[in-house]
Scaffold this motif. Structure first.
Motif, PDB file in Angstrom:
ATOM      1  N   TYR A  36      35.818  41.097  48.480  1.00  0.00           N
ATOM      2  CA  TYR A  36      36.327  39.758  48.758  1.00  0.00           C
ATOM      3  C   TYR A  36      37.840  39.857  48.908  1.00  0.00           C
ATOM      4  N   ILE A  37      38.371  39.159  49.885  1.00  0.00           N
ATOM      5  CA  ILE A  37      39.811  39.052  50.067  1.00  0.00           C
ATOM      6  C   ILE A  37      40.170  37.621  49.658  1.00  0.00           C
ATOM      7  N   ILE A  38      41.009  37.481  48.651  1.00  0.00           N
ATOM      8  CA  ILE A  38      41.362  36.155  48.136  1.00  0.00           C
ATOM      9  C   ILE A  38      41.837  35.265  49.286  1.00  0.00           C
TER      10      ILE A  38
ATOM     11  N   SER B 159      38.535  32.584  45.498  1.00  0.00           N
ATOM     12  CA  SER B 159      39.840  32.099  45.036  1.00  0.00           C
ATOM     13  C   SER B 159      40.026  32.607  43.615  1.00  0.00           C
ATOM     14  N   LEU B 160      41.267  32.781  43.231  1.00  0.00           N
ATOM     15  CA  LEU B 160      41.572  33.317  41.912  1.00  0.00           C
ATOM     16  C   LEU B 160      42.590  32.415  41.231  1.00  0.00           C
TER      17      LEU B 160
ATOM     18  N   ILE C 123      33.827  32.001  43.821  1.00  0.00           N
ATOM     19  CA  ILE C 123      33.354  32.342  45.156  1.00  0.00           C
ATOM     20  C   ILE C 123      32.535  31.169  45.674  1.00  0.00           C
ATOM     21  N   SER C 124      33.026  30.583  46.753  1.00  0.00           N
ATOM     22  CA  SER C 124      32.347  29.457  47.399  1.00  0.00           C
ATOM     23  C   SER C 124      31.615  29.989  48.623  1.00  0.00           C
ATOM     24  N   THR C 125      30.363  29.561  48.785  1.00  0.00           N
ATOM     25  CA  THR C 125      29.515  30.131  49.813  1.00  0.00           C
ATOM     26  C   THR C 125      28.999  29.072  50.779  1.00  0.00           C
TER      27      THR C 125
END
Length: 133
Positions: free
Chosen positions: A62-64, A82-83, A90-92
């Protein structure tokens, strides 16, 4: 971000089988998923977070802040990470519609993943608790 990287061993499921069945996963596959015991390795390299399960083997980078393709079973999802401190969310999106979130909350002793989705207007949730090894 210091608390994210590491290896984690699954210690407990909460409502996971029921969650999968409610989402439409066949009962035999949901039971197998609930029974799986394995480890999750988390690696961080700049804005890239890698989640690698050993059972069943599955790795996603994952790339933020960027949407990535994520394979879940036979489906290809669009996921964005998002961090915020020690919380990775992680939103899908599936078939062009939001399909849920996974929230990874890291601590010195482990990790809790909370799964949230909805189906037919009903909110669904489950969690998996890992201990740091």
């Amino acid at each position: 971000m210091a608390k994210l990287p590491g290896k984690y061993e699954l210690a407990e499921n909460k409502n996971f089988y029921e969650y999968l069945v409610e989402l439409g996963v066949p009962e035999d596959r949901a039971k197998n998923a609930k029974e799986v015991k394995g480890t999750l390795e988390v690696k961080v390299d700049g804005n890239k977070v890698t989640l690698a399960n050993d059972n069943p083997p599955h790795t996603t980078d994952y790339i933020i802040g960027q949407e990535v393709d994520e394979k879940m079973g036979e489906a290809v999802l669009k996921s964005t990470a998002s961090l915020n401190g020690n919380v990775l969310t992680i939103s899908t999106i599936r078939d062009g519609k939001p399909s849920g979130t996974r929230t990874y909350t890291f601590s010195d002793s482990g990790l809790e993943i909370v799964f949230n989705s909805s189906k037919d207007g009903k909110s669904l949730s489950a969690s998996r608790i890992y201990k740091r090894i």
